[in-house]
Design a protein around this motif. Structure first.
Motif, PDB file in Angstrom:
ATOM      1  N   TYR A  32       0.845  -1.193   0.000  1.00  0.00           N
ATOM      2  CA  TYR A  32       0.000   0.000   0.000  1.00  0.00           C
ATOM      3  C   TYR A  32       0.879   1.241   0.000  1.00  0.00           C
ATOM      4  O   TYR A  32       1.956   1.262   0.581  1.00  0.00           O
ATOM      5  N   ALA A  82     -10.424  -1.443   0.621  1.00  0.00           N
ATOM      6  CA  ALA A  82      -9.589  -0.237   0.518  1.00  0.00           C
ATOM      7  C   ALA A  82     -10.323   0.958   1.123  1.00  0.00           C
ATOM      8  O   ALA A  82      -9.724   1.794   1.808  1.00  0.00           O
ATOM      9  N   GLU A 107      -4.007   0.874  -3.204  1.00  0.00           N
ATOM     10  CA  GLU A 107      -3.911  -0.554  -2.918  1.00  0.00           C
ATOM     11  C   GLU A 107      -2.982  -1.234  -3.924  1.00  0.00           C
ATOM     12  O   GLU A 107      -2.286  -2.191  -3.597  1.00  0.00           O
TER      13      GLU A 107
END
Length: 118
Positions: A32, A82, A107
């Motif tokens: 991430y 997310a 993401e």
């Protein structure tokens, strides 16, 4: 004026509420990238909105909670989409950073969420 700083963390998760057969129902991981935006006026003497080190010192303890963890095990993130991860991050940063203006959570390099608290 607005400044930003990027952070990254590696975490695993699975999406428990997607239909059977959906690949995201299985545990998998992402690298991430989090971008934190802070809005404000430049200090008349220092010339900055805030010290980037101060911003890093605020955000890094939160990153430590997520990095190399199974996100589903974190309280409040049992359904770690997310979108839900982004709101959780916002809710944990906002009390520490009153001039937080928005965050972006990527993401993958091509997918993500932008959130400003609304």
């Amino acid at each position: 004026m607005e400044i930003y700083k990027d952070f990254s963390f590696d975490s695993a998760h699975f999406l428990p509420h997607v239909p059977e057969g959906h690949k995201c129902k299985n545990m998998h991981g992402h690298t991430y990238r989090l971008r934190v935006f802070v809005k404000g006026e430049r200090h008349p003497h220092l010339g900055w909105i805030m010290d980037f080190k101060e911003l890093k010192d605020i955000i890094n303890p939160l990153i430590d909670q997520l990095d190399h963890k199974l996100i589903n095990d974190i309280k409040g993130l049992e359904n770690p989409t997310a979108e839900n991860i982004t709101v959780w991050i916002w809710d944990n940063i906002k009390p520490l950073l009153s001039n937080l203006s928005k965050i972006e959570l990527y993401e993958t390099p091509t997918t993500g969420v932008i959130y400003n608290g609304e």
